[in-house]
Write a protein that holds these residues in place. Structure first.
Motif, PDB file in Angstrom:
ATOM      1  N   GLU A 173      -5.551  -4.039  20.655  1.00  0.00           N
ATOM      2  CA  GLU A 173      -5.137  -2.646  20.768  1.00  0.00           C
ATOM      3  C   GLU A 173      -3.640  -2.494  20.492  1.00  0.00           C
ATOM      4  N   GLY A 174      -3.306  -1.561  19.609  1.00  0.00           N
ATOM      5  CA  GLY A 174      -1.924  -1.251  19.302  1.00  0.00           C
ATOM      6  C   GLY A 174      -1.303  -2.091  18.205  1.00  0.00           C
ATOM      7  N   HIS A 175      -1.903  -3.231  17.867  1.00  0.00           N
ATOM      8  CA  HIS A 175      -1.250  -4.132  16.914  1.00  0.00           C
ATOM      9  C   HIS A 175      -1.257  -3.576  15.501  1.00  0.00           C
ATOM     10  N   LEU A 176      -2.342  -2.916  15.113  1.00  0.00           N
ATOM     11  CA  LEU A 176      -2.395  -2.349  13.768  1.00  0.00           C
ATOM     12  C   LEU A 176      -1.301  -1.304  13.585  1.00  0.00           C
ATOM     13  N   ALA A 177      -1.067  -0.491  14.605  1.00  0.00           N
ATOM     14  CA  ALA A 177       0.005   0.508  14.530  1.00  0.00           C
ATOM     15  C   ALA A 177       1.378  -0.170  14.467  1.00  0.00           C
ATOM     16  N   GLU A 178       1.543  -1.273  15.205  1.00  0.00           N
ATOM     17  CA  GLU A 178       2.808  -2.017  15.153  1.00  0.00           C
ATOM     18  C   GLU A 178       3.063  -2.524  13.736  1.00  0.00           C
ATOM     19  N   LEU A 179       2.043  -3.080  13.106  1.00  0.00           N
ATOM     20  CA  LEU A 179       2.179  -3.594  11.747  1.00  0.00           C
ATOM     21  C   LEU A 179       2.512  -2.468  10.771  1.00  0.00           C
ATOM     22  N   ALA A 180       1.845  -1.321  10.930  1.00  0.00           N
ATOM     23  CA  ALA A 180       2.090  -0.186  10.038  1.00  0.00           C
ATOM     24  C   ALA A 180       3.517   0.316  10.171  1.00  0.00           C
ATOM     25  N   THR A 181       4.019   0.399  11.392  1.00  0.00           N
ATOM     26  CA  THR A 181       5.385   0.857  11.622  1.00  0.00           C
ATOM     27  C   THR A 181       6.386  -0.126  11.039  1.00  0.00           C
ATOM     28  N   GLU A 182       6.123  -1.433  11.232  1.00  0.00           N
ATOM     29  CA  GLU A 182       7.011  -2.449  10.671  1.00  0.00           C
ATOM     30  C   GLU A 182       7.026  -2.401   9.151  1.00  0.00           C
ATOM     31  N   ALA A 183       5.894  -1.996   8.558  1.00  0.00           N
ATOM     32  CA  ALA A 183       5.808  -1.901   7.097  1.00  0.00           C
ATOM     33  C   ALA A 183       6.488  -0.651   6.556  1.00  0.00           C
ATOM     34  N   LEU A 222       5.687   2.688   7.399  1.00  0.00           N
ATOM     35  CA  LEU A 222       4.928   3.926   7.398  1.00  0.00           C
ATOM     36  C   LEU A 222       5.505   4.903   8.420  1.00  0.00           C
ATOM     37  N   LEU A 223       5.428   6.177   8.107  1.00  0.00           N
ATOM     38  CA  LEU A 223       5.978   7.228   8.958  1.00  0.00           C
ATOM     39  C   LEU A 223       4.860   8.003   9.641  1.00  0.00           C
ATOM     40  N   ASP A 224       5.167   8.560  10.795  1.00  0.00           N
ATOM     41  CA  ASP A 224       4.222   9.430  11.519  1.00  0.00           C
ATOM     42  C   ASP A 224       2.867   8.746  11.700  1.00  0.00           C
ATOM     43  N   VAL A 225       2.887   7.513  12.168  1.00  0.00           N
ATOM     44  CA  VAL A 225       1.659   6.734  12.303  1.00  0.00           C
ATOM     45  C   VAL A 225       0.794   7.302  13.429  1.00  0.00           C
ATOM     46  N   GLU A 226      -0.458   7.583  13.109  1.00  0.00           N
ATOM     47  CA  GLU A 226      -1.445   8.052  14.075  1.00  0.00           C
ATOM     48  C   GLU A 226      -2.525   6.996  14.237  1.00  0.00           C
ATOM     49  N   MET A 267       0.833  -1.200   0.000  1.00  0.00           N
ATOM     50  CA  MET A 267       0.000   0.000   0.000  1.00  0.00           C
ATOM     51  C   MET A 267       0.871   1.254   0.000  1.00  0.00           C
ATOM     52  N   ALA A 268       1.955   1.230   0.777  1.00  0.00           N
ATOM     53  CA  ALA A 268       2.878   2.363   0.798  1.00  0.00           C
ATOM     54  C   ALA A 268       3.597   2.518  -0.540  1.00  0.00           C
ATOM     55  N   ARG A 269       3.952   1.401  -1.156  1.00  0.00           N
ATOM     56  CA  ARG A 269       4.686   1.450  -2.435  1.00  0.00           C
ATOM     57  C   ARG A 269       3.885   2.162  -3.517  1.00  0.00           C
ATOM     58  N   VAL A 270       2.581   1.891  -3.584  1.00  0.00           N
ATOM     59  CA  VAL A 270       1.777   2.481  -4.654  1.00  0.00           C
ATOM     60  C   VAL A 270       1.285   3.888  -4.305  1.00  0.00           C
ATOM     61  N   THR A 271       1.656   4.371  -3.123  1.00  0.00           N
ATOM     62  CA  THR A 271       1.257   5.706  -2.683  1.00  0.00           C
ATOM     63  C   THR A 271       2.396   6.683  -2.946  1.00  0.00           C
ATOM     64  N   THR A 272       2.040   7.880  -3.387  1.00  0.00           N
ATOM     65  CA  THR A 272       3.057   8.882  -3.670  1.00  0.00           C
ATOM     66  C   THR A 272       3.857   9.216  -2.414  1.00  0.00           C
ATOM     67  N   ARG A 273       5.100   9.603  -2.591  1.00  0.00           N
ATOM     68  CA  ARG A 273       5.963   9.950  -1.463  1.00  0.00           C
ATOM     69  C   ARG A 273       5.292  11.050  -0.638  1.00  0.00           C
ATOM     70  N   ARG A 278      -3.295   5.786  10.389  1.00  0.00           N
ATOM     71  CA  ARG A 278      -2.925   6.497   9.164  1.00  0.00           C
ATOM     72  C   ARG A 278      -1.465   6.902   9.287  1.00  0.00           C
ATOM     73  N   GLY A 279      -0.741   6.812   8.191  1.00  0.00           N
ATOM     74  CA  GLY A 279       0.675   7.156   8.201  1.00  0.00           C
ATOM     75  C   GLY A 279       1.122   7.590   6.824  1.00  0.00           C
ATOM     76  N   ARG A 280       2.321   8.121   6.744  1.00  0.00           N
ATOM     77  CA  ARG A 280       2.855   8.642   5.479  1.00  0.00           C
ATOM     78  C   ARG A 280       3.749   7.607   4.791  1.00  0.00           C
ATOM     79  N   ALA A 281       3.611   7.544   3.495  1.00  0.00           N
ATOM     80  CA  ALA A 281       4.463   6.647   2.697  1.00  0.00           C
ATOM     81  C   ALA A 281       5.849   7.265   2.554  1.00  0.00           C
TER      82      ALA A 281
END
Length: 253
Positions: free
Chosen positions: A168-178, A180-184, A119-125, A250-253
């Protein structure tokens, strides 16, 4: 997991919760007109329809691995760019989308970190990647009344609390591991009114998802016992409400 059920069956089962969740999720993500948006794991189109309303069909693409869901969404939106593929292998070029969203999908990704990374790869920087999942581990999902009744009757049954992003918290852990930056994070909720118990129960007989699979796997006697155990948790007459809570990131690619 690929859902091998018709789109209308999924809609009757989960659409009654995912459809009202779509606008809440899109509001929190901040989808804006002029953006190019991808719906990953679109299903029959609960979130897709919201995105089309907000940015126009020419600015939306959708992907899902389920042939029945692809058939269903193509029937609803013939002009939509919709493709059949899993989240882990998105058939799009790098940096194509301003926003990439996945509603109630991470639970069922074979490899959530890879899926979120795609998902991050296909998203603009600097573009945004967002996902939400039901709070299955906290018994606040729309399936909580069913699984609570199951555990009372069959304590050894496997529910859906183990799924990725369910606690609780696991989705954010997965996003950070993937990556993503500035995960909210946030909690999103919807409240659905059911006219009576039978309307709530009947979609579980359609065999949709792990909960539906469990119900239809029971013999008639065990299924009747589960139905009555569920019924005891609701008012004996008239309508009732079910409030469902989802974790969101939500986080930034």
């Amino acid at each position: 997991m690929t859902f091998d059920v018709a789109g209308d069956a999924y809609g009757r089962f989960m659409g009654r919760y995912s459809e009202p969740l779509g606008p809440v999720f899109a509001d929190w993500v901040g989808v804006r007109r002029g953006e190019r948006v991808l719906d990953v794991g679109c299903g029959p189109g609960a979130l897709t329809s919201v995105l089309i309303d907000r940015v126009g069909v020419d600015h939306v693409a959708a992907v899902d691995p389920s042939p029945p869901f692809i058939e269903s969404i193509r029937g609803r939106f013939p002009d939509l760019d919709v493709r059949m593929a899993p989240a882990e292998q998105l058939p799009f070029d790098d940096g194509l989308f301003d926003q990439t969203l996945a509603q109630l999908v991470v639970h069922f990704m074979q490899d959530p970190v890879t899926g979120l990374g795609e998902m991050a790869r296909v998203t603009t920087r600097g573009g945004q990647v967002a996902a939400c999942t039901w709070d299955l581990a906290g018994d606040r999902s729309p399936l909580a009344p069913l699984w609570s009744a199951v555990r009372r009757i069959d304590p050894g049954a496997t529910d859906e609390s183990y799924l990725p992003g369910a606690r609780e918290g696991h989705l954010a852990e997965l996003a950070t591991e993937a990556g993503l930056l500035d995960v909210e994070t946030a909690e999103l909720s919807v409240t659905v009114t059911h006219p009576d118990f039978d309307e709530w129960w009947e979609p579980y007989m359609l065999g949709v998802g792990p909960a539906g699979d469990y119900v239809v796997s029971l013999d008639p006697t065990a299924r009747d016992a589960l139905r009555e155990e569920c019924r005891a948790g609701f008012p004996s007459q008239g309508p009732f409400e079910v409030t469902a809570v989802a974790w969101a990131i939500r986080g930034r690619a």
